[in-house]
Design a protein around this motif. Structure first.
Motif, PDB file in Angstrom:
ATOM      1  N   ALA A  12       0.827  -1.208   0.000  1.00 58.06           N
ATOM      2  CA  ALA A  12       0.000   0.000   0.000  1.00 58.06           C
ATOM      3  C   ALA A  12       0.861   1.259   0.000  1.00 58.06           C
ATOM      4  N   ASN A  13       1.950   1.237   0.774  1.00 54.49           N
ATOM      5  CA  ASN A  13       2.824   2.407   0.856  1.00 54.49           C
ATOM      6  C   ASN A  13       3.523   2.654  -0.479  1.00 54.49           C
ATOM      7  N   CYS A  14       3.996   1.554  -1.120  1.00 51.68           N
ATOM      8  CA  CYS A  14       4.671   1.683  -2.421  1.00 51.68           C
ATOM      9  C   CYS A  14       3.693   2.207  -3.471  1.00 51.68           C
ATOM     10  N   LEU A  55       5.758   2.758 -13.150  1.00 52.03           N
ATOM     11  CA  LEU A  55       5.212   1.505 -12.605  1.00 52.03           C
ATOM     12  C   LEU A  55       6.273   0.412 -12.580  1.00 52.03           C
ATOM     13  N   SER A  56       7.046   0.318 -13.676  1.00 56.27           N
ATOM     14  CA  SER A  56       8.056  -0.748 -13.772  1.00 56.27           C
ATOM     15  C   SER A  56       9.174  -0.575 -12.756  1.00 56.27           C
ATOM     16  N   SER A  57       9.370   0.658 -12.271  1.00 56.09           N
ATOM     17  CA  SER A  57      10.414   0.891 -11.262  1.00 56.09           C
ATOM     18  C   SER A  57      10.111   0.137  -9.973  1.00 56.09           C
ATOM     19  N   PHE A 134      13.693   8.092   0.167  1.00 55.37           N
ATOM     20  CA  PHE A 134      13.886   7.110   1.232  1.00 55.37           C
ATOM     21  C   PHE A 134      12.586   6.375   1.536  1.00 55.37           C
ATOM     22  N   ASN A 135      12.473   5.174   0.972  1.00 55.54           N
ATOM     23  CA  ASN A 135      11.348   4.298   1.291  1.00 55.54           C
ATOM     24  C   ASN A 135      11.911   2.978   1.792  1.00 55.54           C
ATOM     25  N   ILE A 136      11.055   1.954   1.888  1.00 60.26           N
ATOM     26  CA  ILE A 136      11.503   0.689   2.478  1.00 60.26           C
ATOM     27  C   ILE A 136      12.634   0.040   1.675  1.00 60.26           C
ATOM     28  N   GLU A 137      12.557   0.124   0.323  1.00 63.12           N
ATOM     29  CA  GLU A 137      13.626  -0.468  -0.488  1.00 63.12           C
ATOM     30  C   GLU A 137      14.972   0.216  -0.212  1.00 63.12           C
ATOM     31  N   THR A 138      14.926   1.551  -0.068  1.00 62.25           N
ATOM     32  CA  THR A 138      16.156   2.299   0.228  1.00 62.25           C
ATOM     33  C   THR A 138      16.721   1.869   1.569  1.00 62.25           C
ATOM     34  N   CYS A 345      10.276   0.465   8.151  1.00 68.03           N
ATOM     35  CA  CYS A 345       9.291   0.063   7.140  1.00 68.03           C
ATOM     36  C   CYS A 345       7.875   0.309   7.662  1.00 68.03           C
ATOM     37  N   PRO A 346       7.075   1.162   6.989  1.00 65.42           N
ATOM     38  CA  PRO A 346       5.715   1.437   7.465  1.00 65.42           C
ATOM     39  C   PRO A 346       4.649   0.538   6.835  1.00 65.42           C
ATOM     40  N   CYS A 347       5.082  -0.505   6.109  1.00 64.69           N
ATOM     41  CA  CYS A 347       4.121  -1.292   5.314  1.00 64.69           C
ATOM     42  C   CYS A 347       3.006  -1.917   6.154  1.00 64.69           C
TER      43      CYS A 347
END
Length: 691
Positions: A12-14, A55-57, A134-138, A345-347
């Motif tokens: 949802a966050n992504c 989207l593909s990113s 800066f998100n969860i992947e980062t 991670c806020p997921c």
């Protein structure tokens, strides 16, 4: 706006972040991407190449029309399971190798396990890092690089595997809720058999036109709303009302699109094109309902934006302060800081609401309760007071003879003979009461406005109507007392007299629905404190109905604008829902905190209210309220779990006990718990309506 189906949305966050990126494109300001439905809405002028690139990113892609309905794995499903399985095999092999064979071979296997399960996250994280996003992947990429740089091969591999599993499970929970919704939407018929000049022709449902004749055989779905012009059958209207008991249909009776013909053959004249049918409107509103954000969801999304940067600041503090101020080991606290990053991670937090909301909307839709959005589902769970219209809601809206006194044995027969040619609701009540009696034809009949009918039969003049209609007579004390008793009971009077005597009195009432008393009792047990009736009827009638069904209070003799004023007054101190038939109660429905209409799919009910009971009774209202309360409780529990497990993980940094795998498990545990708890709404045992 063009609508596309998007596959491969991981969380949802992504999804929120992808939408924000698309919103920055020229003509992208109005774009919306829903994690709940997997649907993307775009302006026709937007650059699709740039949209696809965004989207593909994140591994997502727009599904082609030809692909729809087929099992294309692409970035999800079997690929993830295969990669994770191989990674686990390498990890176990590395663990054994490290103990018994060679440390360097083990490191190679740990790195292979890390690469297989974490390469997508790693590449996404590097791209984001270059953009300072800066998100969860980062955060995961920084944590993995940090772990490997200090020689934590084993922990780095375990974190990559657990994160990959976490992402898969997170997507699986939403996919389960989506599939349940898609299954609900599949009830729409795809084709129809139309009759033209005696010949049958199969057409797509979208091409159906008003006044066309369709043939519906046993077991087939009725393609759109219409009227039976030939045949007789029982029809399952569960798609509309949520009730599986079949309804008998004969000539001139209405049928709804999506209902199933159980036996026999029906010829149906289409009265609405499919896109205007009750079913199409219901399905459209259910789809839209998934995309609305509740106040809780909006708050969580806003909180998530600040949560990750805050965790990054805490991570830096954990890495730097203990070594500088308390002579801690730089290596140990650097490791602790990396673990804190993973807690960022806020997921699980962002996931705490949408699965429960979609599950609640789906469950109620299957039960014939149309909730137009998550915000209304949330509101329903907070309602403390329900105001009811009387006529057609608590009562059937059909007058009936509740009581009668016959001073002459021919009273009922004569009254019904006079009324038999009238279509007035009270006349119909009198005729129903006299069912089976032989009726005569009046010689003469005339209407006196505001009082009743004068008729001649077999040379005798009769007066049928209210009290003013028989004021030419000298009323006996016995008749006077009977009239007082009837009025005291809140009944409408119908009196029959000849030129000299009163022959009998009938008390007419609006029949209370059989289920009303049980529904009101059930609502009180479901946590509704006040049940109030708002009616235009006079005090005695209102008092009688209120006592019979068990309401806490009532207000009588109200005009439509006075109902609105009363709703406003009640809303000052309570969360108020108004229940009506969606036709004449529109102002009150719109004024209340929540408008609930009942009407078996009528256009006015669907368009007016926030929630529609698709049956013609209140039996399923308590079920809807209990479901809404459960959803609200689950969301609160989910938020507590998501934040609580992360707080515990952060507190472990104080004694220096936080590890990378504990950090990822805190998020993974929250994700699994949040998903499983939310799905309990969907699989909760279906309640029976109070009938």
């Amino acid at each position: 706006m063009n609508e596309y189906k998007v596959k491969g949305l991981t969380c949802a966050n992504c999804t929120r972040e992808l939408q924000e990126e698309i919103n920055k494109l020229p003509s992208g300001e109005t774009a919306s991407l829903s994690y709940n439905t997997g649907k993307l809405k775009l302006a026709s002028t937007i650059d699709m190449k740039k949209v696809n690139k965004i989207l593909s990113s994140d591994g997502a892609y727009i599904e082609n029309v030809e692909e729809e309905g087929h099992n294309h794995e692409h970035h999800t499903g079997v690929n993830w399971i295969a990669l994770l399985s191989i990674s686990v095999f390498f990890y176990i092999a590395a663990f054994i190798t490290e103990q018994w064979i060679n440390e360097y071979v083990a490191i190679g296997l740990f790195l292979a396990a890390t690469a297989l399960s974490g390469y997508q996250t790693f590449f996404k994280g590097l791209k984001n890092l270059l953009k300072l996003k800066f998100n969860i992947e980062t955060l995961m990429t920084i944590a993995l690089i940090g772990a490997l740089s200090i020689g934590e091969w084993k922990e780095g591999a375990l974190v990559a595997i657990l994160f990959g599993l976490n992402e898969y499970l997170e997507g699986l929970g939403m996919q389960k809720a989506r599939k349940s919704m898609e299954k609900l939407l599949e009830i729409a018929p795809k084709e129809a058999t139309i009759l033209e000049n005696g010949h049958e022709r199969i057409v797509k449902i979208a091409s159906l036109e008003v006044n066309q004749i369709v043939l519906v055989r046993a077991g087939e779905k009725i393609p759109s709303d219409g009227i039976v012009i030939e045949g007789k059958s029982s029809v399952n209207e569960a798609a509309i009302t949520g009730e599986s008991m079949p309804v008998e249909k004969a000539i001139d009776e209405p049928v709804y699109g999506g209902s199933i013909n159980n036996e026999g053959v029906l010829k149906v004249k289409i009265t609405k094109a499919y896109e205007d049918s009750s079913l199409a409107k219901i399905l459209h509103l259910v789809e839209e309902a998934q995309e609305t954000k509740t106040p809780t969801e909006l708050f969580i999304n806003k909180f998530a934006k600040y949560y990750t940067p805050l965790i990054m600041v805490i991570s830096v503090i954990v890495m730097v302060l203990p070594p500088l101020l308390f002579n801690g080991s730089w290596g140990d606290w650097f490791y602790q800081g990396l673990a804190v990053l993973i807690v960022g991670c806020p997921c699980a937090l962002v996931l705490s609401s949408p699965i429960a909301i979609v599950s609640g909307i789906t469950k109620n839709a299957r039960n014939g309760i149309l909730i137009k959005g998550g915000v209304f589902l949330e509101q329903l769970g907070k309602i403390t007071t329900i105001a009811f219209d009387k006529t057609g809601t608590l009562t059937k809206g059909e007058p009936y003879v509740e009581d009668l006194v016959a001073y002459d044995p021919t009273f009922l027969q004569i009254a019904a003979s006079i009324e038999k040619s009238s279509s007035h609701p009270i006349a119909k009540a009198v005729i129903r009461e006299a069912e089976g009696l032989p009726l005569d034809e009046p010689d003469e009949i005339s209407t006196v406005s505001g009082s009743g009918i004068i008729a001649k039969m077999k040379g005798v003049t009769y007066y049928l109507g209210n009290e003013s209609h028989v004021n030419h007579l000298k009323i006996t004390e016995k008749v006077k007392q009977d009239l007082i008793d009837f009025k005291e009971s809140g009944m409408t009077l119908v009196i029959l007299a000849n030129e000299s005597n009163v022959l009998g009195i009938m008390g007419i009432s609006d029949q209370v629905r059989e289920e009303s008393a049980a529904v009101i009792a059930n609502l009180h047990s479901a946590g509704i404190n006040n049940t109030i009736m708002l009616t235009g009827d006079h005090e005695k009638t209102a008092d009688k109905v209120a006592k019979k069904v068990g309401l806490t209070s009532f207000f009588a003799s109200l005009l439509p604008d006075e109902k609105v004023a009363k709703i406003k007054e009640l809303s000052k101190n309570e969360k108020v829902a108004m229940v009506g038939d969606g036709i004449n109660d529109a102002p009150a429905l719109a004024t209340a905190d929540l408008g609930i209409a009942m009407g078996k799919g009528t256009d006015s009910a669907i368009e007016t209210a926030d929630i529609v009971l698709m049956q013609d009774h209140l039996g399923k209202l308590p079920s809807a309220i209990r479901s809404a309360k459960k959803v609200n409780s689950i969301i609160k529990l989910n938020i507590t779990l998501a934040l609580g497990l992360k707080l515990i993980a952060l507190l472990l940094t104080i004694p220096g006990l936080l590890t990378l795998w504990i950090a990822i498990l805190s998020d993974m545990g929250a994700t699994i718990l949040v998903t499983l708890i939310s799905l309990t709404v969907l699989y909760e045992k279906k309640e029976k309506a109070t009938m």
